[in-house]
Design an enzyme around this catalytic site. Structure first.
Site, PDB file in Angstrom:
ATOM      1  N   HIS A   1     -34.936 -30.631   8.479  1.00  0.00           N
ATOM      2  CA  HIS A   1     -36.178 -31.197   9.161  1.00  0.00           C
ATOM      3  C   HIS A   1     -37.218 -30.965   8.250  1.00  0.00           C
ATOM      4  O   HIS A   1     -38.229 -32.023   8.555  1.00  0.00           O
ATOM      5  CB  HIS A   1     -36.141 -30.325  10.493  1.00  0.00           C
ATOM      6  CG  HIS A   1     -35.236 -30.607  11.723  1.00  0.00           C
ATOM      7  ND1 HIS A   1     -34.653 -31.822  11.941  1.00  0.00           N
ATOM      8  CD2 HIS A   1     -34.267 -29.683  11.793  1.00  0.00           C
ATOM      9  CE1 HIS A   1     -33.516 -31.449  12.495  1.00  0.00           C
ATOM     10  NE2 HIS A   1     -33.318 -30.136  12.642  1.00  0.00           N
TER      11      HIS A   1
ATOM     12  N   HIS B   1     -44.629 -24.828   6.764  1.00  0.00           N
ATOM     13  CA  HIS B   1     -43.705 -26.176   6.297  1.00  0.00           C
ATOM     14  C   HIS B   1     -44.689 -27.259   6.339  1.00  0.00           C
ATOM     15  O   HIS B   1     -45.554 -27.203   6.711  1.00  0.00           O
ATOM     16  CB  HIS B   1     -42.536 -25.949   7.336  1.00  0.00           C
ATOM     17  CG  HIS B   1     -42.972 -26.060   8.716  1.00  0.00           C
ATOM     18  ND1 HIS B   1     -43.245 -25.020   9.523  1.00  0.00           N
ATOM     19  CD2 HIS B   1     -43.340 -27.079   9.480  1.00  0.00           C
ATOM     20  CE1 HIS B   1     -43.621 -25.289  10.740  1.00  0.00           C
ATOM     21  NE2 HIS B   1     -43.743 -26.620  10.639  1.00  0.00           N
TER      22      HIS B   1
ATOM     23  N   HIS C   1     -45.114 -31.703   7.191  1.00  0.00           N
ATOM     24  CA  HIS C   1     -44.594 -33.163   7.878  1.00  0.00           C
ATOM     25  C   HIS C   1     -45.209 -34.263   7.017  1.00  0.00           C
ATOM     26  O   HIS C   1     -46.296 -34.059   6.771  1.00  0.00           O
ATOM     27  CB  HIS C   1     -45.416 -32.732   9.379  1.00  0.00           C
ATOM     28  CG  HIS C   1     -44.575 -31.646  10.396  1.00  0.00           C
ATOM     29  ND1 HIS C   1     -43.503 -31.935  10.915  1.00  0.00           N
ATOM     30  CD2 HIS C   1     -45.048 -30.512  10.452  1.00  0.00           C
ATOM     31  CE1 HIS C   1     -43.340 -30.605  11.476  1.00  0.00           C
ATOM     32  NE2 HIS C   1     -44.032 -29.863  11.120  1.00  0.00           N
TER      33      HIS C   1
ATOM     34  N   GLU D   1     -48.602 -34.544  11.918  1.00  0.00           N
ATOM     35  CA  GLU D   1     -48.363 -34.775  13.523  1.00  0.00           C
ATOM     36  C   GLU D   1     -49.737 -34.889  14.532  1.00  0.00           C
ATOM     37  O   GLU D   1     -49.597 -35.887  15.165  1.00  0.00           O
ATOM     38  CB  GLU D   1     -47.518 -33.323  13.864  1.00  0.00           C
ATOM     39  CG  GLU D   1     -46.142 -33.270  13.116  1.00  0.00           C
ATOM     40  CD  GLU D   1     -45.378 -32.378  13.912  1.00  0.00           C
ATOM     41  OE1 GLU D   1     -44.171 -32.737  14.136  1.00  0.00           O
ATOM     42  OE2 GLU D   1     -45.503 -31.267  14.091  1.00  0.00           O
TER      43      GLU D   1
ATOM     44  N   HIS E   1     -48.173 -26.907   8.318  1.00  0.00           N
ATOM     45  CA  HIS E   1     -48.253 -25.525   9.395  1.00  0.00           C
ATOM     46  C   HIS E   1     -47.893 -24.333   9.006  1.00  0.00           C
ATOM     47  O   HIS E   1     -46.825 -24.161   8.536  1.00  0.00           O
ATOM     48  CB  HIS E   1     -47.527 -26.248  10.742  1.00  0.00           C
ATOM     49  CG  HIS E   1     -47.698 -27.327  11.253  1.00  0.00           C
ATOM     50  ND1 HIS E   1     -46.772 -28.095  12.043  1.00  0.00           N
ATOM     51  CD2 HIS E   1     -49.076 -28.085  11.264  1.00  0.00           C
ATOM     52  CE1 HIS E   1     -47.569 -29.000  12.471  1.00  0.00           C
ATOM     53  NE2 HIS E   1     -48.690 -29.190  12.204  1.00  0.00           N
TER      54      HIS E   1
ATOM     55  N   THR F   1     -43.645 -27.491  18.012  1.00  0.00           N
ATOM     56  CA  THR F   1     -43.674 -29.236  17.749  1.00  0.00           C
ATOM     57  C   THR F   1     -41.955 -29.771  17.543  1.00  0.00           C
ATOM     58  O   THR F   1     -41.806 -30.764  17.426  1.00  0.00           O
ATOM     59  CB  THR F   1     -44.462 -29.738  16.831  1.00  0.00           C
ATOM     60  OG1 THR F   1     -43.954 -29.382  15.167  1.00  0.00           O
ATOM     61  CG2 THR F   1     -45.945 -29.451  16.787  1.00  0.00           C
TER      62      THR F   1
END
Length: 271
Positions: A109, A134, A136, A140, A153, A220
């Protein structure tokens, strides 16, 4: 009208951090961290498969498992659009970070860096230890309705098991030397953690401006547990277009859509 610190802290605790902590009791290693929680085993049975599109995408997370119902029914879900904030004093934030070895994992992910002990932040007098961070793509959170190209994050956990996450936006611009040791060696496919050469100082991702937003939110990713303290820096940092494309090649879209803010306070702090 500014909100008094006492009023905000009372509100922030209503998410029941102890309930969030109980979700992670008995999980091994970094299971208290956001992405690890989504992959942890419970009772010897694998969690249902979830993704960012199709029948296992965000619109259906709450239908995939009874454990994921809060993704659909929760009232303090993350991410949100960071707009219409009220100026307030939620107690501040201070960081005590140091260089870390690079322990990387592609969990299917995102690409995640697991943190050795020693880095922490303190929010309103409570110390939270860094567990992992990590990425995204795209971001987000939105800022006044606008998404950024990426978001990182930093997931922290207190001794009591409460979680606090710090978010930083990335926009296209100058080459980011801090990213390169991670992006040069990030695993291209899902698998176990690997320790690679080099070290990294997480504080290099923080913008010069320390203006930030604070609100009560959730993970999330499934199980979307609530009761987290979220801090998101207003100003983005830069990464080169090539670096952004490098991550996007692995994860074209690993961002949950924004959720309703409902009746939550959103505070903006301008140190």
């Amino acid at each position: 009208m500014p909100i008094e610190r006492r009023a905000f802290l009372k509100y922030a605790t209503l998410g029941c951090a102890c309930c969030v902590a109980s979700k992670f009791t008995g999980f091994a290693g970094d299971a208290a961290a956001e992405q690890a929680a989504a992959h942890a085993a419970a009772g010897g049975h694998a969690k249902p498969h979830w993704s960012y599109d199709g029948q296992s995408g965000p619109e259906h997370w709450g239908e995939l498992s009874p454990d994921f119902k809060v993704c659909q029914l929760g009232l303090e879900q993350t991410p949100i659009d960071l707009a219409g904030a009220t100026t307030g004093d939620p107690g501040g934030i201070a960081f005590d970070y140091r260089e870390l070895p690079l322990r990387l994992v592609n969990n299917g992910h995102t690409v995640q860096v697991n943190a050795d002990p020693g880095c922490s932040c303190t929010i309103a007098g409570t110390r939270y230890d860094l567990v992992q961070f990590h990425f995204h793509h795209p971001s987000e959170h939105l800022l006044d309705g606008k998404a950024f190209e990426m978001e990182v994050h930093f997931v922290h956990r207190s001794d009591a098991g409460a979680l606090a996450v710090v978010g930083v936006f990335f926009r296209p611009g100058a080459y980011n030397a801090g990213l390169q040791p991670i992006f040069d060696q990030m695993p291209k496919s899902e698998g176990l953690e690997v320790e690679v050469a080099g070290t990294f100082d997480p504080a290099t991702f923080f913008p010069e401006s320390r203006a930030y937003f604070r609100y009560a939110g959730s993970l999330t990713t499934p199980p979307c547990s609530e009761g987290l303290t979220w801090t998101v820096f207003r100003e983005p940092v830069e990464a080169s277009p090539e670096q952004i494309r490098q991550f996007a090649a692995l994860f074209p879209n690993n961002a949950r859509p924004v959720q309703r803010r409902n009746r939550r306070f959103l505070l903006q702090v301008n140190p």
